[in-house]
Motif scaffolding. Structure first.
Motif, PDB file in Angstrom:
ATOM      1  N   GLN A  86      -6.165   5.914  -6.630  1.00 34.59           N
ATOM      2  CA  GLN A  86      -5.746   6.172  -8.000  1.00 34.59           C
ATOM      3  C   GLN A  86      -4.894   7.434  -8.053  1.00 34.59           C
ATOM      4  OE1 GLN A  86      -8.891   6.666 -10.967  1.00 34.59           O
ATOM      5  NE2 GLN A  86      -7.517   5.926 -12.588  1.00 34.59           N
ATOM      6  N   SER A  87      -3.670   7.262  -8.519  1.00 35.31           N
ATOM      7  CA  SER A  87      -2.777   8.398  -8.732  1.00 35.31           C
ATOM      8  C   SER A  87      -2.849   8.817 -10.191  1.00 35.31           C
ATOM      9  CB  SER A  87      -1.336   8.010  -8.366  1.00 35.31           C
ATOM     10  OG  SER A  87      -1.264   7.606  -7.010  1.00 35.31           O
ATOM     11  N   LEU A  88      -2.407  10.019 -10.470  1.00 32.93           N
ATOM     12  CA  LEU A  88      -2.516  10.590 -11.809  1.00 32.93           C
ATOM     13  C   LEU A  88      -1.812   9.699 -12.829  1.00 32.93           C
ATOM     14  CD1 LEU A  88      -3.690  13.115 -13.154  1.00 32.93           C
ATOM     15  CD2 LEU A  88      -1.414  14.138 -12.979  1.00 32.93           C
ATOM     16  N   GLY A  89      -2.527   9.362 -13.894  1.00 30.73           N
ATOM     17  CA  GLY A  89      -1.930   8.569 -14.960  1.00 30.73           C
ATOM     18  C   GLY A  89      -1.857   7.085 -14.683  1.00 30.73           C
ATOM     19  N   GLN A  90      -2.433   6.665 -13.576  1.00 27.26           N
ATOM     20  CA  GLN A  90      -2.416   5.244 -13.205  1.00 27.26           C
ATOM     21  C   GLN A  90      -3.838   4.710 -13.096  1.00 27.26           C
ATOM     22  OE1 GLN A  90       0.544   3.542 -12.873  1.00 27.26           O
ATOM     23  NE2 GLN A  90       1.409   5.470 -13.579  1.00 27.26           N
ATOM     24  N   GLY A  91      -3.952   3.401 -13.150  1.00 25.56           N
ATOM     25  CA  GLY A  91      -5.238   2.785 -12.886  1.00 25.56           C
ATOM     26  C   GLY A  91      -5.476   2.691 -11.389  1.00 25.56           C
ATOM     27  N   PRO A  92      -6.709   2.431 -10.981  1.00 24.15           N
ATOM     28  CA  PRO A  92      -6.988   2.258  -9.554  1.00 24.15           C
ATOM     29  C   PRO A  92      -6.164   1.116  -8.966  1.00 24.15           C
ATOM     30  CG  PRO A  92      -9.022   2.528 -10.794  1.00 24.15           C
ATOM     31  CD  PRO A  92      -7.923   2.367 -11.795  1.00 24.15           C
ATOM     32  N   GLU A  93      -5.662   1.330  -7.775  1.00 25.65           N
ATOM     33  CA  GLU A  93      -4.841   0.351  -7.066  1.00 25.65           C
ATOM     34  C   GLU A  93      -5.638  -0.175  -5.878  1.00 25.65           C
ATOM     35  OE1 GLU A  93      -0.649   0.490  -4.504  1.00 25.65           O
ATOM     36  OE2 GLU A  93      -1.720   2.308  -5.051  1.00 25.65           O
ATOM     37  N   PHE A  94      -5.806  -1.496  -5.804  1.00 18.84           N
ATOM     38  CA  PHE A  94      -6.586  -2.114  -4.741  1.00 18.84           C
ATOM     39  C   PHE A  94      -5.988  -1.840  -3.362  1.00 18.84           C
ATOM     40  CE2 PHE A  94      -9.142  -5.286  -2.690  1.00 18.84           C
ATOM     41  CZ  PHE A  94      -8.313  -5.912  -1.782  1.00 18.84           C
ATOM     42  N   LEU A  95      -6.844  -1.493  -2.407  1.00 20.12           N
ATOM     43  CA  LEU A  95      -6.418  -1.288  -1.026  1.00 20.12           C
ATOM     44  C   LEU A  95      -6.982  -2.364  -0.110  1.00 20.12           C
ATOM     45  CD1 LEU A  95      -6.841   2.588  -0.651  1.00 20.12           C
ATOM     46  CD2 LEU A  95      -4.740   1.311  -1.093  1.00 20.12           C
ATOM     47  N   ILE A  96      -8.319  -2.484  -0.063  1.00 22.74           N
ATOM     48  CA  ILE A  96      -8.957  -3.377   0.894  1.00 22.74           C
ATOM     49  C   ILE A  96     -10.333  -3.770   0.393  1.00 22.74           C
ATOM     50  CG2 ILE A  96      -9.896  -1.447   2.229  1.00 22.74           C
ATOM     51  CD1 ILE A  96      -9.410  -3.127   4.788  1.00 22.74           C
ATOM     52  N   TYR A  97     -10.772  -4.964   0.802  1.00 19.88           N
ATOM     53  CA  TYR A  97     -12.054  -5.507   0.394  1.00 19.88           C
ATOM     54  C   TYR A  97     -12.799  -5.984   1.636  1.00 19.88           C
ATOM     55  CZ  TYR A  97     -14.882  -9.645  -1.005  1.00 19.88           C
ATOM     56  OH  TYR A  97     -15.851 -10.593  -1.161  1.00 19.88           O
ATOM     57  N   PHE A  98     -14.059  -5.567   1.755  1.00 19.31           N
ATOM     58  CA  PHE A  98     -14.943  -6.020   2.833  1.00 19.31           C
ATOM     59  C   PHE A  98     -16.028  -6.915   2.271  1.00 19.31           C
ATOM     60  CE2 PHE A  98     -13.775  -3.523   6.530  1.00 19.31           C
ATOM     61  CZ  PHE A  98     -13.099  -2.444   5.994  1.00 19.31           C
ATOM     62  N   GLN A  99     -16.283  -8.001   2.957  1.00 23.31           N
ATOM     63  CA  GLN A  99     -17.465  -8.809   2.691  1.00 23.31           C
ATOM     64  C   GLN A  99     -18.285  -8.717   3.977  1.00 23.31           C
ATOM     65  OE1 GLN A  99     -20.021  -9.903   0.822  1.00 23.31           O
ATOM     66  NE2 GLN A  99     -18.443 -10.857  -0.431  1.00 23.31           N
ATOM     67  N   GLY A 100     -19.378  -7.962   3.925  1.00 16.96           N
ATOM     68  CA  GLY A 100     -20.126  -7.685   5.151  1.00 16.96           C
ATOM     69  C   GLY A 100     -19.331  -6.747   6.039  1.00 16.96           C
ATOM     70  N   THR A 101     -19.181  -7.102   7.293  1.00 16.77           N
ATOM     71  CA  THR A 101     -18.479  -6.242   8.242  1.00 16.77           C
ATOM     72  C   THR A 101     -16.990  -6.513   8.294  1.00 16.77           C
ATOM     73  OG1 THR A 101     -18.884  -7.802  10.034  1.00 16.77           O
ATOM     74  CG2 THR A 101     -20.538  -6.084   9.709  1.00 16.77           C
ATOM     75  N   GLY A 102     -16.563  -7.659   7.811  1.00 17.23           N
ATOM     76  CA  GLY A 102     -15.170  -8.036   7.962  1.00 17.23           C
ATOM     77  C   GLY A 102     -14.314  -7.725   6.745  1.00 17.23           C
ATOM     78  N   ALA A 103     -13.064  -7.403   7.014  1.00 19.14           N
ATOM     79  CA  ALA A 103     -12.112  -7.167   5.923  1.00 19.14           C
ATOM     80  C   ALA A 103     -11.626  -8.519   5.421  1.00 19.14           C
ATOM     81  CB  ALA A 103     -10.959  -6.314   6.414  1.00 19.14           C
ATOM     82  N   ALA A 104     -12.084  -8.907   4.237  1.00 20.92           N
ATOM     83  CA  ALA A 104     -11.704 -10.199   3.676  1.00 20.92           C
ATOM     84  C   ALA A 104     -10.296 -10.173   3.107  1.00 20.92           C
ATOM     85  CB  ALA A 104     -12.700 -10.613   2.596  1.00 20.92           C
ATOM     86  N   ASP A 105      -9.844  -8.993   2.705  1.00 19.08           N
ATOM     87  CA  ASP A 105      -8.512  -8.881   2.102  1.00 19.08           C
ATOM     88  C   ASP A 105      -8.038  -7.453   2.293  1.00 19.08           C
ATOM     89  OD1 ASP A 105      -7.166  -9.528  -1.260  1.00 19.08           O
ATOM     90  OD2 ASP A 105      -6.235  -8.747   0.547  1.00 19.08           O
ATOM     91  N   ASP A 106      -7.011  -7.253   3.109  1.00 17.45           N
ATOM     92  CA  ASP A 106      -6.463  -5.901   3.306  1.00 17.45           C
ATOM     93  C   ASP A 106      -5.030  -5.819   2.808  1.00 17.45           C
ATOM     94  OD1 ASP A 106      -5.701  -6.070   6.907  1.00 17.45           O
ATOM     95  OD2 ASP A 106      -5.091  -7.305   5.193  1.00 17.45           O
ATOM     96  N   SER A 107      -4.690  -6.702   1.887  1.00 20.75           N
ATOM     97  CA  SER A 107      -3.309  -6.817   1.423  1.00 20.75           C
ATOM     98  C   SER A 107      -2.822  -5.597   0.662  1.00 20.75           C
ATOM     99  CB  SER A 107      -3.159  -8.060   0.544  1.00 20.75           C
ATOM    100  OG  SER A 107      -3.974  -7.956  -0.608  1.00 20.75           O
ATOM    101  N   GLY A 108      -3.746  -4.751   0.208  1.00 21.93           N
ATOM    102  CA  GLY A 108      -3.335  -3.588  -0.555  1.00 21.93           C
ATOM    103  C   GLY A 108      -3.064  -2.347   0.276  1.00 21.93           C
ATOM    104  N   LEU A 109      -3.365  -2.383   1.553  1.00 23.76           N
ATOM    105  CA  LEU A 109      -3.085  -1.214   2.394  1.00 23.76           C
ATOM    106  C   LEU A 109      -1.576  -1.005   2.435  1.00 23.76           C
ATOM    107  CD1 LEU A 109      -5.568  -1.758   5.350  1.00 23.76           C
ATOM    108  CD2 LEU A 109      -5.821  -0.224   3.382  1.00 23.76           C
ATOM    109  N   PRO A 110      -1.105   0.197   2.120  1.00 27.80           N
ATOM    110  CA  PRO A 110       0.343   0.386   1.961  1.00 27.80           C
ATOM    111  C   PRO A 110       1.147   0.286   3.246  1.00 27.80           C
ATOM    112  CG  PRO A 110      -0.852   2.447   1.601  1.00 27.80           C
ATOM    113  CD  PRO A 110      -1.865   1.388   1.736  1.00 27.80           C
ATOM    114  N   ASN A 111       0.570   0.644   4.365  1.00 23.28           N
ATOM    115  CA  ASN A 111       1.283   0.566   5.650  1.00 23.28           C
ATOM    116  C   ASN A 111       0.274   0.725   6.778  1.00 23.28           C
ATOM    117  OD1 ASN A 111       0.928   3.524   6.070  1.00 23.28           O
ATOM    118  ND2 ASN A 111       2.353   3.648   4.345  1.00 23.28           N
TER     119      ASN A 111
END
Lengths: 112, 114
Positions: free
Chosen positions: B37-62
């Protein structure tokens, strides 16, 4: 176009006023909708979920219009303690998961 | 009961350094999320884990950003070669598996890159 758009405000209202916030979302596949509240320098906390039939929790009423992809939050009889940023949140299904997309928030200031 | 905890609460580092941010979710919550979350913005999704695995890492910027959750509980967000633009509040949230409802957020780590 942002996936979730909100008027940033601030909305500056006197105690006891009624205030309404609006939000639009772009992904028609969105399944669930929420309003979160975030106090200054604190984490977001769930205020209420938003259902198609509309729902009310005390002074707070949320409504969803799927056809227009529009969500609203109405606060009646505003209290000083309602001053915060209100985040419109949309749950978007992914292949095997889902993620929350947050709007930038609408800031509310309730004055004495 | 204990909520989501994050450490450190504040981290100041120099450009180019490596940082690790830790999240301890609510006990029993299998889903874990990282947001920025940057100033004046809402939280921005980065990554989601279900258990040990990353189910969705599409938000990681690089590829400087990486996150792990080796035992399905605590997660660490790792940022290599930090840049000034990485300065933000990094929020972690958890929820019970299979729910479309509430995510519980931690207090966040405020990262400042000088």
């Amino acid at each position: 176009r942002k996936e979730v758009e909100q008027d940033p405000g601030p909305f500056n209202v006197p105690e006891g006023a009624t205030v309404a916030f609006n939000c639009t979302y772009s992904n028609s596949a969105s399944q669930s909708f929420f309003w979160y509240r975030q106090d200054c320098r604190k984490e977001p906390k769930l205020l209420m979920s938003v259902y198609s039939s509309g729902n009310e929790d005390g002074r707070f009423t949320a409504q969803l219009n799927r056809a227009s992809q529009y969500i609203s939050l109405l606060i009646r009889d505003s209290k000083l303690s309602d001053s915060a940023t209100y985040l419109c949140v949309v749950n978007i299904p992914m292949d095997s998961s889902y993620k929350l997309i947050f709007g930038s928030g609408t800031r509310l200031l309730v004055r004495p | 009961g204990a909520g989501v905890s994050q450490t450190p609460s504040n981290k100041v580092t120099e450009k180019g350094k490596y940082v690790e941010l830790r999240c301890d979710p609510i006990s029993g919550h299998t889903a874990l999320y990282w947001y920025r979350q940057s100033l004046g913005q809402g939280p921005e999704f980065l990554i989601y884990f279900q258990g040990t695995g990353a189910a969705d890492d599409s938000g990681l910027p690089n590829d400087r950003f990486f996150a792990v959750r080796p035992e399905g509980s605590v997660s660490t967000l790792k940022i290599q070669r930090t840049e000034r633009g990485d300065s933000a509040v990094y929020l972690c949230a958890s929820s019970p598996w299979g729910t479309y409802n509430e995510q519980f957020f931690g207090p966040g780590t405020r990262l400042t890159v000088l």
